[in-house]
Design a protein around this motif. Structure first.
Motif, PDB file in Angstrom:
ATOM      1  N   ALA A  36      47.234 131.453  65.756  1.00  0.00           N
ATOM      2  CA  ALA A  36      47.280 130.182  66.476  1.00  0.00           C
ATOM      3  C   ALA A  36      46.814 129.024  65.588  1.00  0.00           C
ATOM      4  CB  ALA A  36      46.416 130.266  67.735  1.00  0.00           C
ATOM      5  N   ASN A  37      46.785 129.250  64.276  1.00  0.00           N
ATOM      6  CA  ASN A  37      46.327 128.239  63.313  1.00  0.00           C
ATOM      7  C   ASN A  37      44.910 127.739  63.623  1.00  0.00           C
ATOM      8  OD1 ASN A  37      48.585 128.289  61.634  1.00  0.00           O
ATOM      9  ND2 ASN A  37      49.691 126.875  62.985  1.00  0.00           N
ATOM     10  N   ARG A  38      44.058 128.647  64.002  1.00  0.00           N
ATOM     11  CA  ARG A  38      42.662 128.341  64.293  1.00  0.00           C
ATOM     12  C   ARG A  38      41.774 129.287  63.485  1.00  0.00           C
ATOM     13  NH1 ARG A  38      42.999 123.726  66.948  1.00  0.00           N
ATOM     14  NH2 ARG A  38      44.211 123.817  68.838  1.00  0.00           N
ATOM     15  N   MET A  39      40.471 129.090  63.626  1.00  0.00           N
ATOM     16  CA  MET A  39      39.506 129.982  62.987  1.00  0.00           C
ATOM     17  C   MET A  39      38.388 130.296  63.970  1.00  0.00           C
ATOM     18  SD  MET A  39      38.868 128.775  59.069  1.00  0.00           S
ATOM     19  CE  MET A  39      37.478 129.859  58.982  1.00  0.00           C
ATOM     20  N   VAL A  40      37.774 131.447  63.774  1.00  0.00           N
ATOM     21  CA  VAL A  40      36.568 131.788  64.514  1.00  0.00           C
ATOM     22  C   VAL A  40      35.414 131.517  63.552  1.00  0.00           C
ATOM     23  CG1 VAL A  40      35.266 133.606  65.668  1.00  0.00           C
ATOM     24  CG2 VAL A  40      37.766 133.562  65.860  1.00  0.00           C
ATOM     25  N   PRO A  41      34.673 130.438  63.777  1.00  0.00           N
ATOM     26  CA  PRO A  41      33.605 130.082  62.837  1.00  0.00           C
ATOM     27  C   PRO A  41      32.555 131.182  62.707  1.00  0.00           C
ATOM     28  CG  PRO A  41      33.973 128.320  64.431  1.00  0.00           C
ATOM     29  CD  PRO A  41      34.769 129.498  64.890  1.00  0.00           C
ATOM     30  N   GLY A  42      32.269 131.538  61.481  1.00  0.00           N
ATOM     31  CA  GLY A  42      31.223 132.508  61.208  1.00  0.00           C
ATOM     32  C   GLY A  42      31.595 133.957  61.454  1.00  0.00           C
ATOM     33  N   ALA A  43      32.871 134.241  61.722  1.00  0.00           N
ATOM     34  CA  ALA A  43      33.268 135.621  62.023  1.00  0.00           C
ATOM     35  C   ALA A  43      32.981 136.554  60.849  1.00  0.00           C
ATOM     36  CB  ALA A  43      34.752 135.677  62.400  1.00  0.00           C
ATOM     37  N   ASP A  44      33.233 136.089  59.645  1.00  0.00           N
ATOM     38  CA  ASP A  44      33.008 136.939  58.470  1.00  0.00           C
ATOM     39  C   ASP A  44      31.532 137.294  58.311  1.00  0.00           C
ATOM     40  OD1 ASP A  44      35.698 136.800  57.941  1.00  0.00           O
ATOM     41  OD2 ASP A  44      35.503 135.217  56.440  1.00  0.00           O
ATOM     42  N   GLU A  45      30.664 136.310  58.429  1.00  0.00           N
ATOM     43  CA  GLU A  45      29.237 136.602  58.265  1.00  0.00           C
ATOM     44  C   GLU A  45      28.707 137.439  59.416  1.00  0.00           C
ATOM     45  OE1 GLU A  45      26.583 133.032  58.627  1.00  0.00           O
ATOM     46  OE2 GLU A  45      28.494 132.028  58.976  1.00  0.00           O
ATOM     47  N   LEU A  46      29.178 137.182  60.637  1.00  0.00           N
ATOM     48  CA  LEU A  46      28.738 137.994  61.775  1.00  0.00           C
ATOM     49  C   LEU A  46      29.199 139.446  61.615  1.00  0.00           C
ATOM     50  CD1 LEU A  46      29.354 135.548  64.758  1.00  0.00           C
ATOM     51  CD2 LEU A  46      27.154 136.304  63.839  1.00  0.00           C
ATOM     52  N   ALA A  47      30.419 139.635  61.125  1.00  0.00           N
ATOM     53  CA  ALA A  47      30.921 140.995  60.893  1.00  0.00           C
ATOM     54  C   ALA A  47      30.076 141.689  59.821  1.00  0.00           C
ATOM     55  CB  ALA A  47      32.390 140.956  60.489  1.00  0.00           C
ATOM     56  N   GLY A  48      29.682 140.950  58.812  1.00  0.00           N
ATOM     57  CA  GLY A  48      28.813 141.522  57.778  1.00  0.00           C
ATOM     58  C   GLY A  48      27.459 141.930  58.327  1.00  0.00           C
ATOM     59  N   TYR A  49      26.878 141.101  59.169  1.00  0.00           N
ATOM     60  CA  TYR A  49      25.601 141.440  59.791  1.00  0.00           C
ATOM     61  C   TYR A  49      25.748 142.668  60.691  1.00  0.00           C
ATOM     62  CZ  TYR A  49      23.881 136.813  58.343  1.00  0.00           C
ATOM     63  OH  TYR A  49      23.497 135.701  57.618  1.00  0.00           O
ATOM     64  N   CYS A  50      26.853 142.723  61.437  1.00  0.00           N
ATOM     65  CA  CYS A  50      27.102 143.875  62.315  1.00  0.00           C
ATOM     66  C   CYS A  50      27.294 145.152  61.496  1.00  0.00           C
ATOM     67  CB  CYS A  50      28.335 143.630  63.185  1.00  0.00           C
ATOM     68  SG  CYS A  50      28.098 142.422  64.489  1.00  0.00           S
ATOM     69  N   ASP A 117      13.827 131.269  57.612  1.00  0.00           N
ATOM     70  CA  ASP A 117      15.028 131.419  56.791  1.00  0.00           C
ATOM     71  C   ASP A 117      16.280 131.505  57.659  1.00  0.00           C
ATOM     72  OD1 ASP A 117      13.585 131.426  54.463  1.00  0.00           O
ATOM     73  OD2 ASP A 117      13.606 133.606  54.223  1.00  0.00           O
ATOM     74  N   LEU A 118      17.316 130.780  57.232  1.00  0.00           N
ATOM     75  CA  LEU A 118      18.595 130.782  57.932  1.00  0.00           C
ATOM     76  C   LEU A 118      19.684 131.287  56.997  1.00  0.00           C
ATOM     77  CD1 LEU A 118      18.401 127.264  59.639  1.00  0.00           C
ATOM     78  CD2 LEU A 118      17.888 129.474  60.677  1.00  0.00           C
ATOM     79  N   GLY A 119      20.720 131.898  57.596  1.00  0.00           N
ATOM     80  CA  GLY A 119      21.875 132.312  56.814  1.00  0.00           C
ATOM     81  C   GLY A 119      22.560 131.102  56.213  1.00  0.00           C
ATOM     82  N   GLN A 120      23.228 131.287  55.082  1.00  0.00           N
ATOM     83  CA  GLN A 120      23.842 130.160  54.396  1.00  0.00           C
ATOM     84  C   GLN A 120      25.307 129.983  54.729  1.00  0.00           C
ATOM     85  OE1 GLN A 120      22.904 130.003  50.253  1.00  0.00           O
ATOM     86  NE2 GLN A 120      20.734 130.259  50.620  1.00  0.00           N
ATOM     87  N   GLY A 121      25.775 130.683  55.738  1.00  0.00           N
ATOM     88  CA  GLY A 121      27.171 130.563  56.130  1.00  0.00           C
ATOM     89  C   GLY A 121      27.392 129.387  57.070  1.00  0.00           C
TER      90      GLY A 121
END
Length: 169
Positions: A36-50, A117-121
């Motif tokens: 749909a020409n959109r993005m899910v913000p932070g999906a990559d970093e959340l998947a990495g944390y999971c 400390d916060l994630g840098q994504g």
């Protein structure tokens, strides 16, 4: 006590599986969002944390089921007393090493919390949250090692030995 430990290992497995499902949900949502020409913000970093949480939460239950890779070239050739001594040395070393790692990981997690400390994504996720999930997994691994160490000290088989025999039969 055995009931509580069994519940602990099962809860870790279920939580690990939940994190795997969350990875799948994040990936599928990202695929549909891109269509749909959109993005899910932070999906990559959340998947990495999971992924990290799932991996670490499954360490203890995997040890109990005999799913860890073990090089038994020496141990498998031994019988009786010598085998028991080598198993005790290996379990003692595994308990000490995983305990050391868990201790310092939990200290680092507390420091991350203390310093904010916060994630840098894209999403400013407090780092102590994914670190805590990993720390819980490490503590469960220490408990699993200690559980097997005490079993072998008492003259019983380690859980991974009997689990390996069940899967071979």
């Amino acid at each position: 006590m055995r009931t509580a430990l069994t519940f602990l290992y099962r809860a870790a497995e279920v939580l690990g599986a939940v994190f795997l499902v969350l990875i799948a949900v994040l990936i599928v949502s990202q695929v549909f969002a891109r269509l749909a020409n959109r993005m899910v913000p932070g999906a990559d970093e959340l998947a990495g944390y999971c992924m990290a949480a799932s991996f670490f939460l499954m360490l203890g239950p995997a040890l109990r089921r005999g799913a860890h890779i073990r090089v038994g070239v020496l141990v498998d050739r031994l019988r009786g007393g010598p085998r028991r001594v080598v198993e005790l040395i290996c379990l003692g070393f595994g308990t000490a090493l995983s305990g050391y790692f868990a201790w310092y990981w939990l200290r680092m997690t507390y420091d991350s919390y203390d310093f904010g400390d916060l994630g840098q994504g894209v999403l400013p996720i407090p780092l102590w949250i994914p670190q805590a999930a990993m720390g819980v997994g490490l503590v469960i691994l220490v408990v699993a090692f200690l559980d097997d160490l005490l079993a072998v000290i008492r003259g019983r088989e380690a859980s991974y030995q009997s689990a390996g025999m069940q899967s071979e039969g």
